[in-house]
Design an enzyme around this catalytic site. Structure first.
Site, PDB file in Angstrom:
ATOM      1  N   LYS A   1      16.614  52.967  23.082  1.00 16.03           N
ATOM      2  CA  LYS A   1      16.092  51.944  22.171  1.00 16.03           C
ATOM      3  C   LYS A   1      14.781  52.393  21.542  1.00 16.03           C
ATOM      4  CE  LYS A   1      16.529  47.581  23.265  1.00 16.03           C
ATOM      5  NZ  LYS A   1      16.328  46.229  23.848  1.00 16.03           N
TER       6      LYS A   1
ATOM      7  N   GLU B   1      13.848  60.607  30.595  1.00 16.83           N
ATOM      8  CA  GLU B   1      15.056  61.362  30.951  1.00 16.83           C
ATOM      9  C   GLU B   1      15.919  61.625  29.720  1.00 16.83           C
ATOM     10  OE1 GLU B   1      14.143  58.644  34.558  1.00 16.83           O
ATOM     11  OE2 GLU B   1      14.075  58.506  32.362  1.00 16.83           O
TER      12      GLU B   1
ATOM     13  N   GLY C   1      19.592  46.360  28.650  1.00 16.82           N
ATOM     14  CA  GLY C   1      20.356  47.598  28.725  1.00 16.82           C
ATOM     15  C   GLY C   1      21.647  47.469  29.504  1.00 16.82           C
ATOM     16  N   ARG C   2      21.606  46.764  30.633  1.00 21.14           N
ATOM     17  CA  ARG C   2      22.800  46.659  31.472  1.00 21.14           C
ATOM     18  C   ARG C   2      23.819  45.670  30.913  1.00 21.14           C
ATOM     19  NH1 ARG C   2      18.297  44.672  33.590  1.00 21.14           N
ATOM     20  NH2 ARG C   2      18.125  42.527  34.363  1.00 21.14           N
TER      21      ARG C   2
ATOM     22  N   GLU D   1      20.100  45.343  39.513  1.00 21.39           N
ATOM     23  CA  GLU D   1      18.944  45.337  38.627  1.00 21.39           C
ATOM     24  C   GLU D   1      18.674  43.920  38.140  1.00 21.39           C
ATOM     25  OE1 GLU D   1      17.808  48.881  36.050  1.00 21.39           O
ATOM     26  OE2 GLU D   1      18.511  47.479  34.524  1.00 21.39           O
TER      27      GLU D   1
ATOM     28  N   HIS E   1      40.846  54.883  53.555  1.00 25.88           N
ATOM     29  CA  HIS E   1      40.782  56.037  54.452  1.00 25.88           C
ATOM     30  C   HIS E   1      39.347  56.520  54.649  1.00 25.88           C
ATOM     31  CE1 HIS E   1      45.175  56.619  54.701  1.00 25.88           C
ATOM     32  NE2 HIS E   1      45.148  56.027  53.514  1.00 25.88           N
TER      33      HIS E   1
ATOM     34  N   LYS F   1       8.405  55.344  37.542  1.00 27.36           N
ATOM     35  CA  LYS F   1       8.352  56.099  36.291  1.00 27.36           C
ATOM     36  C   LYS F   1       6.913  56.416  35.903  1.00 27.36           C
ATOM     37  CE  LYS F   1      10.916  54.208  33.060  1.00 27.36           C
ATOM     38  NZ  LYS F   1      11.667  53.174  32.305  1.00 27.36           N
TER      39      LYS F   1
END
Length: 556
Positions: A222, A228, A284-285, A370, A401, A521
């Site tokens: 954005k 990152e 964002g999510r 979050e 399993h 961060k």
């Protein structure tokens, strides 16, 4: 106390929401929990032969069987009462009206506008945002069509055959999940890869074997400043130019941006005509159905993408309009509160019996944790109850399993959501019947278990009996859909978004901020130059961090 404003006719009335532990239904539920603590699901089903048909809801293409939960009719009544005392109806209406229910950032929460049909009206600061949404969708569709048809050519004149999405968090988890979930519908002549981790290995593997002349990068940030993402973006730029002869003009043919920062996008070398925007009322999510989904649209095509949006909208409308006792997200959200806060169940397992949904649990981890991993109320007070549970899972039958042992015979109560489909996209003999038999068998085994007498009746030696007993009484929901289409995926994602909304409303927390991601961060930005400095830096961290930095510098 918390005040919600909501409209009644033409007036605005405040609703007073008491602290959670002071709500009558909360205290009634606590007493009720004690009264049914010894009740088993075997007894509940024996006393009510129609329970398995009665405790079900079907809406928006999703069938929910919640009968295998440790609940009675009284439990459901009290949970619905808790929803009313928590102001859930008012808060739903406030969200759809565009009120700024994200209080810590003073923002509206309007991801529902991303999938509203043309002609709908959803206001933000008095402006209908639906036309803006469709303007971006139309721009995305035109671009996706050019890529898919080959009309868009790279710098050397070759068509684009590879798309690499560069983002992190919601700019990665949604697109990755959607690509994997809808792979059946994707353009198989194209390659789609995703880069999120700042670990250079992620980028190196994503571009391995790709031809720069045929590769398009979508940079999703954005602000166009995310550490990152921009680290990977600049590495992608260098890799691309190295493969294209070093001409900086090539960037405009091999990079597009999902961003709102036109100046930074232009500075990078991307033509702002190929910048796709979104809005601060989209977290964002909650953004996979916005321009963040550009890679998804290229992969499946604009028509399929719009089918997914229609599925989202169908579940949104069910959540907005259905009475709570027949409301899928409300019931699932209240059941999760029941286990989280009254049974000390700290996790929820989401178990899709559909290989294409292999990334769905990872996607839900961000959506749920979050959103509801909060320790203060909307008013800033420290909570004195548990909030967000830990969500996790893997596709069936693989999980059977590995970790199902713990769910069946461990000491922790782990509510489960089983997700299955009546039809498979890849019919191969008896595969799907075998797969779905396991959905039904696992839910049955968790609910009813196997008693010592039943184990002995099988001829098991006495010394081995305790090891083969299944206590049962372990809760689960079963979600059944017809088949995994783009619309079905939209319904599922919206379902869990609204489950999160329901939980957050009961807990009186802000499900739409994420301050918890910030501190690490900020500290990393301070440490980066300390790691790369040519001279020994003066360190002022704690003794552990100082020692780790020095050891890293010695061995780097």
């Amino acid at each position: 106390m918390i005040l919600f404003d909501f409209e009644i006719g033409s007036s605005v009335m405040p609703t007073i929401i008491a602290p959670l532990r002071q709500r009558p239904a909360w205290n009634a539920l606590a007493a009720h929990r004690k009264s049914i603590s010894g009740t088993t699901m075997k007894k509940l089903f024996a006393d009510d032969p129609a329970r398995g048909q009665r405790l079900t809801v079907e809406a928006a293409g999703v069938y929910l069987d919640y009968s295998k939960n440790r609940v009675t009719d009284e439990t459901i009544r009290l949970l619905l009462q808790l929803a009313g005392e928590s102001g859930l109806r008012e808060r739903i209406d406030a969200m759809f009206r565009g009120e700024k229910i994200n209080v810590s950032e003073n923002r509206s929460v309007l991801h529902v506008a991303l999938r509203a049909p043309k002609g709908a009206t959803i206001l933000h600061d008095g402006r209908n945002v639906v036309p803006d949404v469709h303007e971006v969708l139309d721009k995305m569709a035109a671009f996706a069509g050019r890529i898919r048809s080959g009309d868009w050519k790279g710098h050397t004149g070759k068509r684009i055959r590879n798309v690499v999405n560069v983002g992190i968090g919601g700019s990665d988890l949604g697109p990755v999940m959607a690509y994997e979930a809808l792979r059946f519908y994707t353009e198989r002549a194209m390659t789609f890869r995703f880069v999120s981790n700042v670990d250079g290995t992620d980028f190196a593997e994503a571009v391995h074997g790709l031809d720069a002349a045929e590769t398009l990068f979508i940079i999703s940030s954005k602000t166009f400043t995310t550490l990152e993402t921009m680290t990977n973006a600049h590495t992608a730029r260098a890799w691309s130019l190295a493969g294209l002869g070093g001409d900086a003009k090539a960037v405009a043919k091999h990079f597009v941006a999902v961003s709102t920062n036109a100046a930074k996008v232009s500075e990078f070398g991307i033509d702002t005509a190929n910048m796709f925007g979104f809005w601060d009322w989209v977290g964002g999510r909650y953004s996979m159905d916005s321009a963040i989904g550009l890679s998804t649209m290229i992969a499946v095509g604009p028509d399929r993408f719009r089918e997914m949006l229609a599925g989202f909208h169908e579940m949104d409308e069910h959540f907005r309009t259905a009475p709570f006792e027949r409301n899928l997200p409300v019931l699932m959200g209240l059941l999760s509160v029941w286990y989280n806060d009254f049974w000390d169940a700290q996790t929820v397992a989401v178990l899709p019996y559909e290989q294409y949904l292999k990334r769905f649990p990872a996607y839900l981890q961000q959506l749920t944790m979050e959103s509801n991993g909060k320790h203060v109320t909307l008013g800033g007070q420290r909570v004195d109850y548990d909030t967000g549970a830990i969500y996790w899972g893997e596709p069936g039958t693989n999980g059977q399993h590995s970790f199902y042992q713990l769910i069946h015979q461990g000491t922790r109560l782990i509510p489960c959501d089983f997700i299955g489909f009546a039809k498979t996209l890849n019919p191969l003999g008896a595969h799907h019947d075998i797969l779905m038999s396991n959905v039904f068998a696992q839910a049955e085994a968790l609910a009813f278990g196997k008693t010592p007498d039943e184990v002995k009746a099988e001829g098991t030696p006495d010394w081995l009996v305790p090891h083969r007993v299944f206590e049962g009484n372990r809760p689960s929901n079963v979600l059944l859909l017809d088949k995994l289409t783009p619309a079905a995926l939209g319904r599922l994602v919206s379902l869990y978004e609204m489950v999160v909304f329901t939980q957050g409303t009961v807990w009186s927390i802000d499900s739409f901020d994420q301050w918890g991601v910030e501190l690490g961060k900020v500290l990393a930005q301070r440490i980066i130059p300390e790691l790369s400095s040519a001279t020994e830096p003066a360190l002022a961290h704690d003794s552990s961090t100082n020692a780790l930095i020095r050891r890293y510098r010695q061995h780097r």
